[in-house]
Enzyme design. Structure first.
Site, mmCIF file in Angstrom:
data_model
loop_
_atom_site.group_PDB
_atom_site.id
_atom_site.type_symbol
_atom_site.label_atom_id
_atom_site.label_comp_id
_atom_site.label_asym_id
_atom_site.label_seq_id
_atom_site.Cartn_x
_atom_site.Cartn_y
_atom_site.Cartn_z
ATOM 1 N N HIS A 126 0.599 -1.195 -0.142
ATOM 2 C CA HIS A 126 0.035 0.053 -0.036
ATOM 3 C C HIS A 126 0.787 1.256 0.014
ATOM 4 C CE1 HIS A 126 0.313 -0.401 4.574
ATOM 5 N NE2 HIS A 126 0.659 1.125 4.503
ATOM 6 N N ASP B 203 0.030 -7.798 1.204
ATOM 7 C CA ASP B 203 0.437 -6.308 1.610
ATOM 8 C C ASP B 203 1.961 -5.981 1.532
ATOM 9 O OD1 ASP B 203 0.043 -3.700 1.706
ATOM 10 O OD2 ASP B 203 -0.180 -3.521 3.976
ATOM 11 N N GLY C 229 3.448 6.566 8.252
ATOM 12 C CA GLY C 229 4.747 6.601 7.656
ATOM 13 C C GLY C 229 5.689 5.482 8.264
ATOM 14 N N ASN C 230 5.162 5.104 9.107
ATOM 15 C CA ASN C 230 5.956 3.670 9.484
ATOM 16 C C ASN C 230 5.871 2.625 8.749
ATOM 17 O OD1 ASN C 230 5.978 4.840 12.927
ATOM 18 N ND2 ASN C 230 7.774 3.775 12.015
ATOM 19 N N SER C 231 4.570 2.664 8.023
ATOM 20 C CA SER C 231 4.438 1.467 7.161
ATOM 21 C C SER C 231 5.413 0.973 6.320
ATOM 22 C CB SER C 231 3.142 1.682 6.233
ATOM 23 O OG SER C 231 2.041 1.862 6.900
#
Length: 387
Positions: A188, A218, A328-330
C-alpha cells in the site's frame, strides 16, 4: 634370590634383552617401558656373547619383583604376561582418548563453520540459551540488548519511500535486503505509484522501480536504480521464535520524520489483520493531510479502523506490538534486540475521532512476520502475485 631370578631367564641379556622389550607397538602400549629397558647399555664390552654374573647385585638392574617368579620352562614370564592391575601408565594413556576425541570434534566443527560452539556445548554439557528469537547478532557485544545498539546497527538499513501517483504523494518506509538495492516494503506504500524516490539514512536520494507486488500479503519489492556501493543490508531473522513479551524496536519515517526509533514489546501473536487490496481505497486515505499523515485502513475483530477498507480485502497473520507506530512507519522494520528484522510494520490503530489533544499512537501496531516475507520473496522477484 636376585641371582636365581636372573638365571631363570627373567632378564634376557645382550641382543636377547633388546628384542624382549621392543616387540612392537602392541607390547609397548600394553606394558609401560621400565627404567631398566632404557638404562641397559647397547654395548658395554667387546665380548657381548657371554654374559658374566658376579656375586654382587649389578647396579644397572632393578631389584627383583615382590612376587614369586614363574618356574623355568613355563609359559612366558610373569613380568610380561601377568595382568598388572595397578599399572598407572596404561590408564593414563587410555584417559587421553576422550580429550583427543573432543579436540578432534571441535576442529572438525570449526572446519564446517558455525558449529563449533554447538559441538563444544554438546560434548561438555555447557548449554546456553539464546536471549532472542535468532542466534545471529548484528549488534556489537558492548551494546547488545540496548535500544541504542539496535538503532545504531540497523538504522542504515531503513529507508524513507516517497511515492507519487495521480492522487498525490504518500510517504512510507522500507528495508534494504540486498547489496544490489532490493528493498522490501508494504504494497500500500507504492501501489499505483508513477514515481518512487528512496532516501537513505545518509540523506541521499535515489529513484526506484517496482519489481513485484503481492496485495494479498500487503508486500512489495522495489529496487534502487544505479544503487550505490556499500549499502548496509538488514539481517532477516526468524519470526517463528518470537514470543509474547520479547522486546522490540521499530524504525521508520512516521509523518515524514526519517529514521525515527521507538521501542516496546511483542503484545500478541497471529492476529488476523484485514487490509484493503483496492489501490484507490488506500490512496484516498494516504493523501489526507499530505506527507503520509493519512492512515491505511484495516480491520480487526470485525471492526474497521482508520477508514473504510472497501469491498476488496485480504487477511494475514500479524505480530502485534506496543512500539509506537504512526503514519509513515508502514513498510519499516520491527526488530529484535539482536538487530534481526522480525517483521515489516504494516498497520496501526488510530481513533477515528482523534483530535489534536488525543491523536497519536495508542500502542496497537501490527507487523507482517518476516517468515511470511521470506517465503514470498521469490514470488515478488518474479513480478509478484498481482502481475
Amino acid at each position: 634370590m636376585t641371582e636365581s631370578f636372573r638365571r631363570s631367564g627373567e632378564y634376557p641379556q645382550g641382543d636377547q634383552h633388546q628384542s624382549a622389550y621392543t616387540q612392537g607397538d602392541a607390547q609397548q602400549s600394553a606394558y609401560p617401558q621400565q627404567p631398566y629397558a632404557s638404562a641397559h647399555p647397547a654395548s658395554s664390552s667387546s665380548d657381548s656373547s657371554t654374559p658374566s654374573y658376579g656375586s654382587s647385585v649389578n647396579p644397572e638392574w632393578p631389584p627383583p619383583p615382590a612376587y614369586e617368579p614363574a618356574q623355568q620352562g613355563s609359559a612366558p614370564t610373569a613380568l610380561l604376561t601377568e595382568p598388572v592391575s595397578p599399572a598407572p601408565a596404561a590408564p593414563r594413556k587410555r584417559a587421553k582418548g576422550p580429550l583427543a576425541l573432543l579436540a578432534a570434534v571441535a576442529i572438525a566443527a570449526a572446519a564446517v563453520g558455525g558449529g563449533t560452539a554447538y559441538a563444544f556445548q554438546e560434548l561438555t554439557g555447557n548449554d546456553t540459551v539464546a536471549s532472542s528469537s535468532t542466534s545471529t547478532s548484528v549488534v556489537p557485544t558492548s551494546e547488545k540488548g540496548t535500544v541504542a545498539g539496535v538503532a545504531k546497527a540497523v538504522s542504515p538499513s531503513i529507508v524513507e519511500i516517497s511515492a507519487t501517483s495521480n492522487a498525490g504523494q504518500s510517504t512510507g518506509s522500507g528495508v534494504i535486503i540486498t547489496s544490489g538495492g532490493e528493498i522490501i516494503t508494504n504494497n500500500h506504500v507504492v501501489s499505483g505509484a508513477s514515481e518512487i524516490k528512496v532516501q537513505l539514512s545518509n540523506g541521499k536520494s535515489y529513484t526506484a522501480k517496482v519489481v513485484g507486488t503481492d496485495s494479498k500479503k500487503d508486500l512489495a519489492l522495489i529496487k534502487l536504480e544505479n544503487a550505490p556501493s556499500g549499502l548496509t543490508v538488514a539481517t532477516l531473522g526468524d519470526s517463528a521464535g518470537v514470543k509474547v513479551g520479547d522486546q522490540v524496536v521499530a524504525i521508520g519515517s512516521p509523518e515524514g520524520l526519517t529514521g525515527t526509533v521507538t521501542s516496546g514489546i511483542v503484545s500478541a501473536l497471529n492476529r488476523d489483520v484485514t487490509v484493503s487490496t483496492d489501490e484507490s481505497q488506500g490512496q484516498q486515505q494516504q493523501q489526507q493531510g499530505g506527507g503520509g499523515s493519512g492512515q491505511w485502513p484495516f480491520e480487526f475483530g470485525g471492526q474497521e479502523f482508520n477508514g473504510d477498507t472497501g469491498s476488496s480485502t485480504t487477511t494475514y497473520k500479524a505480530l502485534q506490538t506496543d512500539a509506537s507506530l504512526n503514519p509513515g512507519n508502514s513498510g519499516g522494520a520491527l526488530i529484535d534486540m539482536n538487530g534481526n528484522i522480525i517483521g515489516i510494520n504494516s498497520a496501526m490503530y488510530s481513533a477515528a475521532d482523534a483530535t489534536s489533544s488525543s491523536a497519536g499512537s495508542v500502542g496497537l501496531g501490527f507487523a507482517i512476520p518476516i517468515n511470511t516475507v521470506k517465503a514470498d520473496l521469490d514470488t515478488l522477484r518474479a513480478g509478484g502475485s498481482d502481475s
